[in-house]
Design a protein around this motif. Structure first.
Motif, PDB file in Angstrom:
ATOM      1  N   LYS A  29     -59.917   1.444   0.025  1.00  0.00           N
ATOM      2  CA  LYS A  29     -58.878   0.909   0.914  1.00  0.00           C
ATOM      3  C   LYS A  29     -57.517   0.939   0.224  1.00  0.00           C
ATOM      4  O   LYS A  29     -56.506   1.285   0.842  1.00  0.00           O
ATOM      5  N   TRP A  32     -56.362   4.470   0.227  1.00  0.00           N
ATOM      6  CA  TRP A  32     -55.986   4.864   1.587  1.00  0.00           C
ATOM      7  C   TRP A  32     -54.635   4.266   1.974  1.00  0.00           C
ATOM      8  O   TRP A  32     -53.761   4.965   2.471  1.00  0.00           O
ATOM      9  N   GLY A  36     -53.103   7.737  -1.034  1.00  0.00           N
ATOM     10  CA  GLY A  36     -53.930   8.616  -1.859  1.00  0.00           C
ATOM     11  C   GLY A  36     -53.242   9.136  -3.089  1.00  0.00           C
ATOM     12  O   GLY A  36     -52.934  10.315  -3.178  1.00  0.00           O
ATOM     13  N   ILE A  70     -65.598   6.832   6.587  1.00  0.00           N
ATOM     14  CA  ILE A  70     -64.511   6.819   5.599  1.00  0.00           C
ATOM     15  C   ILE A  70     -64.291   8.228   5.058  1.00  0.00           C
ATOM     16  O   ILE A  70     -63.149   8.677   4.915  1.00  0.00           O
ATOM     17  N   PHE A  74     -60.836  10.530   5.097  1.00  0.00           N
ATOM     18  CA  PHE A  74     -60.232  11.141   3.909  1.00  0.00           C
ATOM     19  C   PHE A  74     -60.132  12.654   4.068  1.00  0.00           C
ATOM     20  O   PHE A  74     -59.128  13.254   3.683  1.00  0.00           O
ATOM     21  N   ARG A  77     -57.186  13.466   6.269  1.00  0.00           N
ATOM     22  CA  ARG A  77     -55.921  13.316   5.534  1.00  0.00           C
ATOM     23  C   ARG A  77     -55.723  14.472   4.556  1.00  0.00           C
ATOM     24  O   ARG A  77     -54.621  15.004   4.430  1.00  0.00           O
TER      25      ARG A  77
END
Length: 177
Positions: A29, A32, A36, A70, A74, A77
């Motif tokens: 978290k 994130w 990152g 999750i 990622f 992103r």
């Protein structure tokens, strides 16, 4: 700790170590929320994280399901950040698939345990059919694949197979498979 993040297994059954899960999720978290930072957690870290098993731990399917979501976030992103050399990664995955059955990965060592060659080669055929011919195979099919034990030279070493399957998952995700 405050309220549990997931249901527990109970006193007599084992699940993921609650503390380890919570520490990893807190770290994910933070990475994130911070966008990152270099050296932070990536989709690969989420996919390959492991936790000890403890009595009264968190239920494995619930945690694994959350980790899958999750990881998806990622990956999304990372894709927006720019395709570093995705074509090279895809070419490397395909090149390994061109190798003959029984010769795709290093063999196990004497008396060592590994993955049964036939099982791994079968998954490789399925991956090839998916990547080249577009036949159905999902990221979850690869991610959750299980192989029987191959002893000694009758098995592939686990680490190279696992690393390769991580690359396959990356390629499939980037292709939108």
């Amino acid at each position: 700790m405050s309220a549990d993040l997931f249901q527990r297994t109970g006193r007599f059954r084992k699940g993921y170590d609650r503390r380890q899960v919570e520490v990893f999720l807190d770290r994910a978290k933070q990475v994130w929320d911070g966008g990152g930072p270099p050296g932070g957690i990536t989709s690969w870290h989420v996919r390959t994280v492991g936790f000890n098993m403890r009595r009264n731990g968190y239920q494995v399917p619930a945690v694994d399901s959350a980790l899958d979501r999750i990881e998806d976030a990622f990956v999304s992103r990372e894709e927006r950040a720019g395709p570093a050399s995705w074509r090279e990664a895809e070419d490397a995955v395909l090149a390994r698939l061109d190798r003959a059955d029984g010769a795709r990965f290093p063999r196990g060592r004497f008396l060592g345990l590994g993955y049964r060659i036939r099982d791994v080669d079968e998954l490789c055929r399925q991956v090839r059919e998916h990547l080249v011919l577009g036949r159905g195979l999902s990221v979850d099919d690869v991610r959750t694949s299980v192989f029987r034990v191959g002893r000694g030279v009758r098995g592939y070493r686990e680490a190279p197979v696992d690393a390769y399957l991580d690359r396959v998952v990356d390629v499939m995700r980037r292709r939108g498979s």
